[in-house]
Write a protein that holds these residues in place. Structure first.
Motif, PDB file in Angstrom:
ATOM      1  N   MET A   1       0.853  -1.185   0.000  1.00 21.75           N
ATOM      2  CA  MET A   1       0.000   0.000   0.000  1.00 21.75           C
ATOM      3  C   MET A   1       0.888   1.234   0.000  1.00 21.75           C
ATOM      4  SD  MET A   1      -2.310   1.400   3.104  1.00 21.75           S
ATOM      5  CE  MET A   1      -3.948   0.920   2.699  1.00 21.75           C
ATOM      6  N   SER A   2       0.652   2.110  -0.923  1.00 17.81           N
ATOM      7  CA  SER A   2       1.397   3.352  -1.017  1.00 17.81           C
ATOM      8  C   SER A   2       0.567   4.473  -0.408  1.00 17.81           C
ATOM      9  CB  SER A   2       1.686   3.650  -2.478  1.00 17.81           C
ATOM     10  OG  SER A   2       2.068   4.983  -2.646  1.00 17.81           O
ATOM     11  N   ASP A   3       1.203   5.324   0.394  1.00 21.72           N
ATOM     12  CA  ASP A   3       0.486   6.443   1.002  1.00 21.72           C
ATOM     13  C   ASP A   3      -0.202   7.295  -0.051  1.00 21.72           C
ATOM     14  OD1 ASP A   3       1.242   5.647   3.495  1.00 21.72           O
ATOM     15  OD2 ASP A   3       2.759   7.193   3.770  1.00 21.72           O
ATOM     16  N   SER A   4       0.465   7.519  -1.176  1.00 16.18           N
ATOM     17  CA  SER A   4      -0.132   8.377  -2.202  1.00 16.18           C
ATOM     18  C   SER A   4      -1.360   7.735  -2.829  1.00 16.18           C
ATOM     19  CB  SER A   4       0.906   8.707  -3.275  1.00 16.18           C
ATOM     20  OG  SER A   4       1.360   7.518  -3.890  1.00 16.18           O
ATOM     21  N   ASP A   5      -1.475   6.404  -2.767  1.00 16.10           N
ATOM     22  CA  ASP A   5      -2.626   5.718  -3.333  1.00 16.10           C
ATOM     23  C   ASP A   5      -3.851   5.785  -2.429  1.00 16.10           C
ATOM     24  OD1 ASP A   5      -1.085   4.958  -5.486  1.00 16.10           O
ATOM     25  OD2 ASP A   5      -0.657   2.977  -4.665  1.00 16.10           O
ATOM     26  N   THR A   6      -3.666   5.900  -1.133  1.00 19.03           N
ATOM     27  CA  THR A   6      -4.790   5.767  -0.216  1.00 19.03           C
ATOM     28  C   THR A   6      -5.053   6.986   0.647  1.00 19.03           C
ATOM     29  OG1 THR A   6      -3.351   4.793   1.438  1.00 19.03           O
ATOM     30  CG2 THR A   6      -4.488   3.272  -0.046  1.00 19.03           C
ATOM     31  N   LEU A   7      -4.108   7.890   0.760  1.00 16.82           N
ATOM     32  CA  LEU A   7      -4.274   9.005   1.679  1.00 16.82           C
ATOM     33  C   LEU A   7      -4.708  10.274   0.955  1.00 16.82           C
ATOM     34  CD1 LEU A   7      -1.208   8.464   4.027  1.00 16.82           C
ATOM     35  CD2 LEU A   7      -3.574   7.726   4.337  1.00 16.82           C
ATOM     36  N   THR A   8      -5.668  10.950   1.547  1.00 14.73           N
ATOM     37  CA  THR A   8      -6.165  12.211   0.999  1.00 14.73           C
ATOM     38  C   THR A   8      -5.155  13.325   1.262  1.00 14.73           C
ATOM     39  OG1 THR A   8      -7.243  12.801   3.067  1.00 14.73           O
ATOM     40  CG2 THR A   8      -8.543  11.496   1.478  1.00 14.73           C
ATOM     41  N   PRO A   9      -5.291  14.446   0.545  1.00 12.64           N
ATOM     42  CA  PRO A   9      -4.421  15.587   0.841  1.00 12.64           C
ATOM     43  C   PRO A   9      -4.516  16.010   2.314  1.00 12.64           C
ATOM     44  CG  PRO A   9      -5.488  15.914  -1.263  1.00 12.64           C
ATOM     45  CD  PRO A   9      -6.115  14.676  -0.643  1.00 12.64           C
ATOM     46  N   TYR A  10      -5.727  15.972   2.897  1.00 10.16           N
ATOM     47  CA  TYR A  10      -5.876  16.318   4.311  1.00 10.16           C
ATOM     48  C   TYR A  10      -5.039  15.386   5.186  1.00 10.16           C
ATOM     49  CZ  TYR A  10      -7.775  16.358   9.018  1.00 10.16           C
ATOM     50  OH  TYR A  10      -7.893  16.396  10.375  1.00 10.16           O
ATOM     51  N   GLY A  56     -10.500   3.862   8.343  1.00 10.27           N
ATOM     52  CA  GLY A  56     -11.671   3.119   7.891  1.00 10.27           C
ATOM     53  C   GLY A  56     -11.771   3.062   6.376  1.00 10.27           C
ATOM     54  N   TYR A  57     -11.578   4.206   5.727  1.00  7.70           N
ATOM     55  CA  TYR A  57     -11.632   4.231   4.264  1.00  7.70           C
ATOM     56  C   TYR A  57     -10.482   3.440   3.644  1.00  7.70           C
ATOM     57  CZ  TYR A  57     -15.479   7.550   3.796  1.00  7.70           C
ATOM     58  OH  TYR A  57     -16.708   8.141   3.811  1.00  7.70           O
ATOM     59  N   ALA A  58      -9.286   3.513   4.225  1.00 11.03           N
ATOM     60  CA  ALA A  58      -8.145   2.753   3.694  1.00 11.03           C
ATOM     61  C   ALA A  58      -8.440   1.263   3.716  1.00 11.03           C
ATOM     62  CB  ALA A  58      -6.880   3.076   4.484  1.00 11.03           C
ATOM     63  N   LEU A  59      -9.028   0.794   4.811  1.00  8.90           N
ATOM     64  CA  LEU A  59      -9.382  -0.625   4.918  1.00  8.90           C
ATOM     65  C   LEU A  59     -10.440  -1.007   3.884  1.00  8.90           C
ATOM     66  CD1 LEU A  59      -9.406  -3.411   6.291  1.00  8.90           C
ATOM     67  CD2 LEU A  59     -11.088  -2.452   7.902  1.00  8.90           C
ATOM     68  N   LEU A  60     -11.488  -0.193   3.751  1.00  5.11           N
ATOM     69  CA  LEU A  60     -12.553  -0.515   2.814  1.00  5.11           C
ATOM     70  C   LEU A  60     -12.040  -0.510   1.370  1.00  5.11           C
ATOM     71  CD1 LEU A  60     -15.482  -1.212   2.242  1.00  5.11           C
ATOM     72  CD2 LEU A  60     -16.012   1.251   2.372  1.00  5.11           C
ATOM     73  N   SER A  65     -10.718  -3.502  -3.452  1.00  6.29           N
ATOM     74  CA  SER A  65      -9.717  -3.792  -4.477  1.00  6.29           C
ATOM     75  C   SER A  65      -9.412  -5.287  -4.524  1.00  6.29           C
ATOM     76  CB  SER A  65      -8.439  -3.003  -4.187  1.00  6.29           C
ATOM     77  OG  SER A  65      -7.441  -3.342  -5.108  1.00  6.29           O
ATOM     78  N   ARG A  66      -9.294  -5.896  -3.351  1.00  8.97           N
ATOM     79  CA  ARG A  66      -9.025  -7.335  -3.277  1.00  8.97           C
ATOM     80  C   ARG A  66     -10.143  -8.124  -3.942  1.00  8.97           C
ATOM     81  NH1 ARG A  66     -10.145 -11.790  -0.600  1.00  8.97           N
ATOM     82  NH2 ARG A  66     -11.710 -10.898   0.759  1.00  8.97           N
ATOM     83  N   LEU A  67     -11.372  -7.636  -3.803  1.00  8.30           N
ATOM     84  CA  LEU A  67     -12.533  -8.302  -4.394  1.00  8.30           C
ATOM     85  C   LEU A  67     -12.797  -7.853  -5.837  1.00  8.30           C
ATOM     86  CD1 LEU A  67     -14.914  -8.065  -1.307  1.00  8.30           C
ATOM     87  CD2 LEU A  67     -13.683 -10.106  -2.112  1.00  8.30           C
ATOM     88  N   ASP A  68     -11.916  -6.995  -6.359  1.00  8.29           N
ATOM     89  CA  ASP A  68     -12.045  -6.457  -7.712  1.00  8.29           C
ATOM     90  C   ASP A  68     -13.380  -5.729  -7.897  1.00  8.29           C
ATOM     91  OD1 ASP A  68     -10.939  -5.897 -10.184  1.00  8.29           O
ATOM     92  OD2 ASP A  68     -11.896  -7.624 -11.142  1.00  8.29           O
ATOM     93  N   ARG A  69     -13.749  -4.946  -6.884  1.00  5.17           N
ATOM     94  CA  ARG A  69     -14.970  -4.141  -6.926  1.00  5.17           C
ATOM     95  C   ARG A  69     -14.581  -2.670  -6.953  1.00  5.17           C
ATOM     96  NH1 ARG A  69     -18.750  -6.270  -2.105  1.00  5.17           N
ATOM     97  NH2 ARG A  69     -19.845  -4.348  -2.680  1.00  5.17           N
TER      98      ARG A  69
END
Length: 134
Positions: A1-10, A56-60, A65-69
């Protein structure tokens, strides 16, 4: 997991980072700085809430993604319970999906500092998963 892929600017602005994984879930963290200070020498409740929500959003997102949804995530309700004041130390958060349906997800998240068994705050997130827009 890359921070830039999952983390918002905030999240990046207040220093939230991906600390590692535990039981397949991302553990996020930030350091105590003046950017997250509320009353003197204590975490601001908004920063704590932001960490919980981001975890919470990072986990979801990871699970979808794992489920290809692919979905657009829209909050229905996010409830934060503050259990004790955050101090001048590293704060961690990790979520757990309690229900993942076709259109809705329920997630519980805990934030802690020194002792994982003594959370400083918890959140319950109800998220609607809408079809992606083309």
């Amino acid at each position: 997991m890359s921070d830039s892929d999952t983390l918002t600017p905030y999240a990046r602005t207040i220093g939230i980072r991906h600390e590692g994984d535990e039981d397949g879930a991302p553990v996020l963290a930030f350091e105590f700085t003046g950017d997250v200070e509320g009353r003197p020498q204590h975490l601001h409740g908004g920063a704590t809430s932001g960490l919980l929500e981001t975890a919470g959003y990072a986990l979801l997102r990871r699970e979808l993604s794992r489920l290809d949804r692919t979905h657009r995530l829209k909050p229905i309700n996010i409830t934060v319970q503050f259990l004790s004041a955050g101090k001048q130390r590293t704060t961690y958060a990790k979520g757990r999906i309690t229900k993942l349906g076709r259109r809705n997800a329920n997630i519980s998240v805990e934030a802690w500092q020194d002792d994982r068994d003594r959370p400083i705050a918890t959140a319950i997130m109800n998220i609607m998963m809408a079809e992606p827009e083309d």
